[in-house]
Structure formats: structure tokens, C-alpha cells
Write a protein that holds these residues in place. Structure first.
Motif, short mmCIF file in Angstrom:
data_model
loop_
_atom_site.label_atom_id
_atom_site.label_comp_id
_atom_site.label_asym_id
_atom_site.label_seq_id
_atom_site.Cartn_x
_atom_site.Cartn_y
_atom_site.Cartn_z
N ILE A 82 28.52 9.43 -25.20
CA ILE A 82 29.37 9.79 -26.33
C ILE A 82 29.55 8.59 -27.25
CG2 ILE A 82 31.69 10.53 -27.03
CD1 ILE A 82 31.84 11.95 -24.26
N ILE A 83 29.34 8.84 -28.54
CA ILE A 83 29.60 7.84 -29.57
C ILE A 83 30.79 8.30 -30.39
CG2 ILE A 83 28.73 6.70 -31.65
CD1 ILE A 83 25.93 6.89 -30.47
N TYR A 84 31.80 7.46 -30.47
CA TYR A 84 33.02 7.76 -31.21
C TYR A 84 32.96 7.01 -32.54
CZ TYR A 84 38.11 8.33 -31.94
OH TYR A 84 39.34 8.66 -32.44
N ILE A 85 32.99 7.75 -33.64
CA ILE A 85 33.00 7.13 -34.96
C ILE A 85 34.42 7.19 -35.50
CG2 ILE A 85 32.08 7.15 -37.30
CD1 ILE A 85 29.54 8.40 -36.26
N ALA A 86 35.07 6.03 -35.56
CA ALA A 86 36.43 5.93 -36.09
C ALA A 86 36.34 5.58 -37.57
CB ALA A 86 37.22 4.86 -35.32
N THR A 87 36.78 6.47 -38.42
CA THR A 87 36.56 6.29 -39.86
C THR A 87 37.65 5.48 -40.55
OG1 THR A 87 37.69 8.36 -40.37
CG2 THR A 87 35.31 8.47 -39.99
N SER A 88 38.85 5.44 -39.99
CA SER A 88 39.97 4.80 -40.67
C SER A 88 39.93 3.29 -40.53
CB SER A 88 41.30 5.33 -40.12
OG SER A 88 41.46 6.70 -40.41
N LYS A 89 40.17 2.61 -41.64
CA LYS A 89 40.21 1.15 -41.62
C LYS A 89 41.61 0.66 -41.23
CE LYS A 89 36.62 0.42 -45.08
NZ LYS A 89 36.27 -0.22 -46.37
N PRO A 90 41.70 -0.55 -40.68
CA PRO A 90 43.02 -1.11 -40.33
C PRO A 90 43.90 -1.26 -41.57
CG PRO A 90 41.24 -2.38 -39.34
CD PRO A 90 40.60 -1.45 -40.32
N ARG A 91 45.21 -1.14 -41.36
CA ARG A 91 46.19 -1.38 -42.42
C ARG A 91 47.20 -2.38 -41.88
NH1 ARG A 91 47.55 4.95 -43.93
NH2 ARG A 91 45.40 5.62 -44.39
N GLU A 92 46.94 -3.65 -42.11
CA GLU A 92 47.73 -4.72 -41.51
C GLU A 92 49.20 -4.66 -41.92
OE1 GLU A 92 45.82 -8.38 -42.40
OE2 GLU A 92 44.01 -7.91 -41.22
N ASN A 93 49.48 -4.14 -43.09
CA ASN A 93 50.86 -4.08 -43.57
C ASN A 93 51.54 -2.74 -43.28
OD1 ASN A 93 50.70 -6.69 -44.69
ND2 ASN A 93 49.67 -5.87 -46.52
N HIS A 110 45.13 6.05 -30.26
CA HIS A 110 43.78 6.62 -30.17
C HIS A 110 42.85 5.71 -29.38
CE1 HIS A 110 43.75 10.02 -33.23
NE2 HIS A 110 44.98 9.55 -33.30
N ARG A 111 42.94 4.42 -29.67
CA ARG A 111 42.06 3.45 -29.00
C ARG A 111 42.31 3.42 -27.49
NH1 ARG A 111 43.70 -0.75 -31.59
NH2 ARG A 111 42.18 -0.58 -33.29
N ASN A 112 43.56 3.43 -27.10
CA ASN A 112 43.90 3.35 -25.68
C ASN A 112 43.56 4.62 -24.92
OD1 ASN A 112 44.94 0.76 -26.04
ND2 ASN A 112 47.02 1.49 -26.42
N ARG A 113 43.44 5.71 -25.63
CA ARG A 113 43.14 6.99 -24.99
C ARG A 113 41.64 7.17 -24.73
NH1 ARG A 113 45.98 10.74 -28.54
NH2 ARG A 113 43.98 11.02 -29.60
N ARG A 114 40.81 6.42 -25.44
CA ARG A 114 39.36 6.58 -25.31
C ARG A 114 38.86 5.97 -24.01
NH1 ARG A 114 39.22 5.15 -30.99
NH2 ARG A 114 38.69 3.02 -30.43
N PRO A 115 37.97 6.65 -23.29
CA PRO A 115 37.36 6.06 -22.09
C PRO A 115 36.54 4.82 -22.44
CG PRO A 115 37.04 8.45 -22.14
CD PRO A 115 37.58 8.06 -23.48
N ASN A 116 36.47 3.89 -21.54
CA ASN A 116 35.76 2.63 -21.79
C ASN A 116 34.26 2.81 -21.95
OD1 ASN A 116 38.13 1.09 -21.69
ND2 ASN A 116 38.01 0.87 -19.46
N ASN A 117 33.72 3.89 -21.39
CA ASN A 117 32.27 4.07 -21.46
C ASN A 117 31.81 4.74 -22.75
OD1 ASN A 117 33.50 6.52 -20.57
ND2 ASN A 117 31.54 7.23 -19.76
#
Length: 199
Positions: free
Chosen positions: A51-62, A73-80
Motif C-alpha cells: 500500500i502506498i499512502y499519498i498525503a496531499t496536505s502540506k504542513p501548516r506550522e502556524n 492520521h500519521r500515527n494511525r497508519r501502519p509502519n509498512n
């Protein structure tokens, strides 16, 4: 009594199951904020071999609240699962993927946001290229999209453009989808069973 009624109702519901191994085609999942649409996509695709996960949203530091949502979302994704983050050209990224991979794109809103500076003609060209990339391949692709047309009318020109472009692209992708789902309040609704295309 209330508990018994709830149990009886749920006995009649069909069980939601992940997609069959090596599925091919485009699947769209739409829903409003906090509807469970991303969790549904992750559940449906989870049994695929690669599985390839394409995350489209860019970081928003502010924007701490946005970064918190991205972290969930990141923590929910399996490591593989393999990860591609906000690619500059998503069509090129997809076309470089081999046929034994399955793709989850989350979300369409993040992709549209990246292209808000495009003029209408440029945006139309991008839409055509993106749709052709999705349908003219032998990949299994699940796309998550936000349902934003149910809310308030945007008060700014760029907000209006975002809503119009996202809604139009979501509709076009739905027309090319092998399967369509709607997520509402943590419930998965199979649009192909209960709905019909509007001519």
C-alpha cells in the motif's frame, strides 16, 4: 429494552469487509469533517499486499489544530505502508507506481488547495490529466474527498473557488469510480446500493 432494540437492529446490518486482495479500479469515499471517511478508506484497503499512502496536505506550522489532525492520521497508519507526501505532480507519482501496488489518496481537498493559484484553463488541464491518470491504469486506488457543499457559503473569493473546484472534481471522479461510498457520523453508506446517478 433500548439495548435489546439496538442489538436487534444491528443483527440485520451487513458486515463491512475490506476490499478483496489485488482489487483494481477507482473507489471514492466522500464525507464531511469528522465523518470517519479516512478511517473507512484505511479499513477498506488494509488487506492489500503493498500500500502506498499519498498525503496531499502540506504542513501548516502556524496552525496547531491542523498539525494535530495530521499527526492523528500519521500515527494511525501502519509502519509498512509506503508514504508519498504532497507530491508536486501527483499524476507523475501515480504513473511511476507498479501494478502490484494499491494506493490511498487522502485527501482531494489537500490536492485542490495546492492548485488554487492556477487559472481556470490550467486547472481544467490538470483535472483532465489527473482523471486520465487514475482511470487509464491497472491499479487499485482509493480516494478520500471532503463534502464541503453542505456547509456555509464561503465569504471569500478563494474560499468559493476551493469549494467549486473540489466539488466539481469530486463529482467527475465519482462518475469514473468502480465503487462509491459516503461516510456520515461514523457510518459507511454504499451509494451504489441506495443511489442512482443523476442524468
Amino acid at each position: 429494552m433500548k439495548s435489546r432494540i439496538y442489538t436487534d437492529i444491528n443483527k440485520n446490518k451487513s458486515m463491512l469487509i475490506p476490499l478483496e486482495k489485488n482489487f483494481k479500479g477507482l473507489i471514492t469515499i466522500t464525507g464531511p469533517t469528522k465523518s470517519g471517511k479516512s478511517q473507512l478508506a484505511e479499513f477498506l484497503i488494509k488487506e492489500q499486499d503493498s500500500i502506498i499512502y499519498i498525503a496531499t496536505s502540506k504542513p501548516r506550522e502556524n496552525d496547531p489544530e491542523w498539525e494535530k489532525r495530521i499527526s492523528i492520521h500519521r500515527n494511525r497508519r501502519p509502519n509498512n505502508w509506503k508514504l508519498i507526501e504532497h507530491p508536486e505532480n501527483i499524476s507523475d507519482s501515480i504513473e511511476s507506481i507498479v501494478n502490484n501496488e494499491s494506493i490511498l489518496i487522502d485527501s482531494l481537498g489537500g490536492l485542490v488547495e495546492q492548485h488554487l493559484t492556477k487559472k481556470d484553463a490550467e486547472w481544467d488541464s490538470f483535472q483532465i490529466e489527473f482523471i486520465n491518470c487514475l482511470v487509464n491504469n491497472n491499479l487499485g486506488i482509493v480516494i478520500v474527498s471532503e463534502e464541503i457543499g453542505w456547509g456555509l457559503v464561503p465569504s471569500t473569493p478563494i474560499g468559493h473557488m476551493f469549494r467549486e473546484r473540489l466539488s466539481a472534481l469530486s463529482l467527475l471522479l465519482s462518475r469514473h469510480s468502480k465503487k462509491r461510498w459516503l461516510a456520515v457520523n461514523g457510518t459507511a453508506i454504499d451509494l451504489d446500493i441506495i443511489g442512482n446517478f443523476i442524468p
